[in-house]
Design a protein around this motif. Structure first.
Motif, PDB file in Angstrom:
ATOM      1  N   SER A  43       4.535  11.786  -2.607  1.00  0.00           N
ATOM      2  CA  SER A  43       3.409  11.222  -2.456  1.00  0.00           C
ATOM      3  C   SER A  43       2.459  12.888  -1.848  1.00  0.00           C
ATOM      4  N   LYS A  44       1.305  12.091  -2.572  1.00  0.00           N
ATOM      5  CA  LYS A  44       0.662  13.356  -1.840  1.00  0.00           C
ATOM      6  C   LYS A  44       0.361  13.468   0.308  1.00  0.00           C
ATOM      7  N   SER A  45       0.419  12.306   0.251  1.00  0.00           N
ATOM      8  CA  SER A  45       0.146  11.681   1.907  1.00  0.00           C
ATOM      9  C   SER A  45       1.244  10.634   2.486  1.00  0.00           C
ATOM     10  N   ALA A  46       1.893  10.524   3.249  1.00  0.00           N
ATOM     11  CA  ALA A  46       2.824   9.481   3.566  1.00  0.00           C
ATOM     12  C   ALA A  46       2.735  10.023   5.663  1.00  0.00           C
ATOM     13  N   LYS A  53       3.480  13.525   6.919  1.00  0.00           N
ATOM     14  CA  LYS A  53       3.253  14.672   5.412  1.00  0.00           C
ATOM     15  C   LYS A  53       1.852  14.588   5.577  1.00  0.00           C
ATOM     16  N   ASN A  54       0.534  15.087   5.784  1.00  0.00           N
ATOM     17  CA  ASN A  54      -0.958  15.221   5.440  1.00  0.00           C
ATOM     18  C   ASN A  54      -1.478  13.878   6.594  1.00  0.00           C
ATOM     19  N   SER A  55      -0.749  13.544   7.262  1.00  0.00           N
ATOM     20  CA  SER A  55      -0.821  12.062   7.332  1.00  0.00           C
ATOM     21  C   SER A  55      -2.526  11.450   7.861  1.00  0.00           C
ATOM     22  N   HIS A  56      -3.561  13.030   7.929  1.00  0.00           N
ATOM     23  CA  HIS A  56      -4.650  12.236   8.533  1.00  0.00           C
ATOM     24  C   HIS A  56      -5.744  12.502   7.471  1.00  0.00           C
ATOM     25  N   GLN A  57      -5.104  12.956   6.170  1.00  0.00           N
ATOM     26  CA  GLN A  57      -6.396  13.653   4.845  1.00  0.00           C
ATOM     27  C   GLN A  57      -6.959  12.312   4.507  1.00  0.00           C
ATOM     28  N   LYS A  58      -8.111  12.434   4.401  1.00  0.00           N
ATOM     29  CA  LYS A  58      -8.928  11.154   3.814  1.00  0.00           C
ATOM     30  C   LYS A  58      -8.694  11.190   2.430  1.00  0.00           C
ATOM     31  N   LEU A  59      -8.666  10.433   1.792  1.00  0.00           N
ATOM     32  CA  LEU A  59      -8.138   9.550   0.286  1.00  0.00           C
ATOM     33  C   LEU A  59      -8.511   8.581   0.029  1.00  0.00           C
ATOM     34  N   PRO A  60      -8.765   7.642  -0.979  1.00  0.00           N
ATOM     35  CA  PRO A  60      -9.021   6.463  -0.690  1.00  0.00           C
ATOM     36  C   PRO A  60      -8.166   6.084  -1.580  1.00  0.00           C
ATOM     37  N   PRO A  61      -7.871   5.021  -0.227  1.00  0.00           N
ATOM     38  CA  PRO A  61      -7.008   3.784  -0.101  1.00  0.00           C
ATOM     39  C   PRO A  61      -6.644   2.555  -1.594  1.00  0.00           C
ATOM     40  N   ALA A  62      -7.664   2.657  -2.812  1.00  0.00           N
ATOM     41  CA  ALA A  62      -7.857   1.651  -3.760  1.00  0.00           C
ATOM     42  C   ALA A  62      -7.483   0.408  -2.287  1.00  0.00           C
ATOM     43  N   SER A  63      -6.821  -1.390  -3.393  1.00  0.00           N
ATOM     44  CA  SER A  63      -6.867  -2.481  -3.183  1.00  0.00           C
ATOM     45  C   SER A  63      -5.544  -2.164  -1.121  1.00  0.00           C
ATOM     46  N   VAL A  64      -4.989  -1.047  -0.708  1.00  0.00           N
ATOM     47  CA  VAL A  64      -4.633  -1.013   0.459  1.00  0.00           C
ATOM     48  C   VAL A  64      -5.645  -1.655   1.831  1.00  0.00           C
ATOM     49  N   SER A  85      -7.098   7.630   5.865  1.00  0.00           N
ATOM     50  CA  SER A  85      -5.593   8.220   5.654  1.00  0.00           C
ATOM     51  C   SER A  85      -4.604   7.345   6.244  1.00  0.00           C
ATOM     52  N   ALA A  86      -3.922   7.985   5.575  1.00  0.00           N
ATOM     53  CA  ALA A  86      -2.182   7.483   5.793  1.00  0.00           C
ATOM     54  C   ALA A  86      -1.900   6.664   7.308  1.00  0.00           C
ATOM     55  N   TYR A  87      -2.310   7.862   7.817  1.00  0.00           N
ATOM     56  CA  TYR A  87      -1.843   7.501   9.846  1.00  0.00           C
ATOM     57  C   TYR A  87      -2.920   5.859  10.284  1.00  0.00           C
ATOM     58  N   ASP A  88      -3.876   5.784   9.614  1.00  0.00           N
ATOM     59  CA  ASP A  88      -5.391   5.342   9.849  1.00  0.00           C
ATOM     60  C   ASP A  88      -5.003   3.824   8.679  1.00  0.00           C
ATOM     61  N   ILE A  89      -3.975   3.309   7.663  1.00  0.00           N
ATOM     62  CA  ILE A  89      -3.214   2.129   7.205  1.00  0.00           C
ATOM     63  C   ILE A  89      -2.750   2.044   7.975  1.00  0.00           C
ATOM     64  N   ALA A  90      -1.228   2.950   8.632  1.00  0.00           N
ATOM     65  CA  ALA A  90      -0.554   2.379   9.107  1.00  0.00           C
ATOM     66  C   ALA A  90      -1.182   1.766  10.845  1.00  0.00           C
ATOM     67  N   LEU A  91      -1.630   2.673  10.992  1.00  0.00           N
ATOM     68  CA  LEU A  91      -2.501   1.509  12.277  1.00  0.00           C
ATOM     69  C   LEU A  91      -3.073   0.503  11.481  1.00  0.00           C
ATOM     70  N   MET A  92      -3.480   0.064  10.943  1.00  0.00           N
ATOM     71  CA  MET A  92      -4.654  -1.770  10.755  1.00  0.00           C
ATOM     72  C   MET A  92      -3.508  -2.542  10.172  1.00  0.00           C
ATOM     73  N   SER A  93      -2.241  -1.411   9.372  1.00  0.00           N
ATOM     74  CA  SER A  93      -0.973  -2.510   9.139  1.00  0.00           C
ATOM     75  C   SER A  93      -0.150  -2.870  10.300  1.00  0.00           C
ATOM     76  N   LYS A  94      -0.161  -2.105  11.563  1.00  0.00           N
ATOM     77  CA  LYS A  94       0.316  -2.714  12.797  1.00  0.00           C
ATOM     78  C   LYS A  94       0.069  -3.542  12.993  1.00  0.00           C
ATOM     79  N   VAL A 123       3.869   4.722   4.731  1.00  0.00           N
ATOM     80  CA  VAL A 123       2.847   4.560   4.251  1.00  0.00           C
ATOM     81  C   VAL A 123       2.606   5.814   2.935  1.00  0.00           C
ATOM     82  N   THR A 124       2.354   5.084   1.908  1.00  0.00           N
ATOM     83  CA  THR A 124       2.540   6.511   0.588  1.00  0.00           C
ATOM     84  C   THR A 124       0.863   6.092   0.359  1.00  0.00           C
TER      85      THR A 124
END
Length: 383
Positions: free
Chosen positions: A34-37, A51-62, A172-181, A253-254
């Motif tokens: 995956s591009k970011s994780a 891996k590229n955990s702070h890269q800004k990417l579209p998250p779709a339904s996440v 980002s993957a990192y931010d998604i992990a934060l809100m998932s937490k 997160v991927t």
């Protein structure tokens, strides 16, 4: 003797080479496509792999992780209830993509809509709940961005509630992990996130529709606890996956995987790596007594204070568990104090490093003593 020494040297070289190969093999297992994780400990927020955990990417339904978080907080604050009726707007019913085919004007329970978001990733249910909680979708999006800032999500900007393609909507993957937490800290959401298959009754004709979880790990990964999948042509295949084994709770997160199997394979590799190499040490549980405070003018002179949440510390397997616990109580506490007020913090250190903490609360109201009680207390002290 020389032959024996030569044999030993050769054996040492072989073992060393074997260890070197083993180490490389271990790294190869974390060759994330995956591009970011990111791999994060759900208890402490510690990052175990990125891996590229702070890269800004579209998250779709996440994106819906934040939507579900705000709904959970509204439920726990008593602003809404699971049995509340929600009238479906034309705007909500018009959503494309994943949906449960809600119709304008129909009435649905909050419970049904939340289940449909968490299990079936229903865009129409997502917008309906956003309008119910926020008053409008625009106001709810403002709440999403405000909450993101509070959680320290610096790589994020939300434009809608469901992740359908739109400009300037990213995280980002990192931010998604934060809100998932943060979402996983709400125990009530577990029954929705871990549902594999169910059905809902929708439409004015009350048709039954079967729904199944888009997160295959819920069924196929031992200890899975959530969280959310996502896909659009732009975002590609995204996933926030979590699992708990023993006392260890991890989030993988991927983002931007080329295929759906790749995102699940990457998340599985990350979780397996985490469980193989780390373990959580429980310091105290939610509601465990951590301190006793004396209130000279209180109705009850000595009051027990408890941990607000479970407190665990993540360590590498085999490491020493040499922790020190420090309790800090707020100064100049004024009575009365309502139940569940944050009165301090318990911190855990490893040497000088802060490795974990949780708030301290009172599990009962702390009221002022009456004049008669104070008089009796003075007399008792004199005697």
């Amino acid at each position: 003797m020389k032959k024996f020494i030569s044999f030993l040297l050769a054996l040492v070289i072989v073992i060393s080479q074997g260890n070197f190969i083993f180490a490389n093999t271990k790294e190869a297992k974390l060759d994330i496509a995956s591009k970011s994780a990111v791999l994060m400990d759900a208890s402490t927020g510690k990052v175990l792999y990125e891996k590229n955990s702070h890269q800004k990417l579209p998250p779709a339904s996440v994106t819906k992780v934040m939507t579900l978080l705000l709904i959970c907080e509204a439920l726990e604050d008593g602003k809404i209830k699971e049995e509340d009726d929600v009238q479906i707007s034309e705007n909500a019913a018009s959503m494309g993509g994943s949906q449960i085919f809600l119709e304008p004007g129909e009435i649905q329970k909050v419970d049904t809509l939340v289940k449909s978001i968490a299990v079936a990733s229903a865009n129409d249910a997502c917008v309906a709940m956003a309008e119910y909680v926020g008053g409008s979708m625009e106001e709810f999006v403002d709440l999403m961005n405000k909450r993101a800032k509070e959680l320290g999500m610096k790589d994020t900007n939300f434009v809608n509630t469901n992740g359908l393609p739109v400009d300037d909507h990213y995280t980002s993957a990192y931010d998604i992990a934060l809100m998932s937490k943060e979402l996983l800290s709400h125990k009530k959401i577990s029954k929705y996130l871990t549902t594999w298959m169910d059905e809902v009754v929708v439409g004015k004709k009350q048709a039954k529709i079967g729904i199944s979880n888009t997160n295959k790990l819920v069924k196929h990964y031992a200890g899975a606890t959530g969280v959310k999948t996502g896909f659009t042509q732009q975002a590609k295949y995204c996933l926030s996956a979590s699992a708990m084994r023993n006392n260890t709770h991890l989030i993988a997160v991927t983002l931007c995987a080329e295929t759906s199997p790749i995102r699940f394979k990457d998340a599985t590799s990350l979780l397996n790596y985490g469980f193989a190499n780390y373990e959580s040490v429980k310091i105290c549980g939610a509601k465990d007594k951590v301190a006793t405070v004396k209130f000279e003018k209180g109705e009850k002179e000595n009051v027990d204070l408890v941990a607000k949440d479970n407190l665990s510390v993540l360590v590498k397997k085999g490491d020493k568990k040499d922790f020190q616990k420090k309790v800090e109580i707020k100064q100049d506490l004024k009575l009365p104090i309502k139940k569940n007020t944050e009165l301090g913090v318990v911190k855990v250190y490893r040497g000088k490093e802060l490795v974990g903490e949780t708030k301290i609360i009172n599990n009962e109201d702390i009221n002022k003593a009456s004049y008669l009680q104070m008089l009796r207390r003075i007399v008792d002290n004199l005697l």
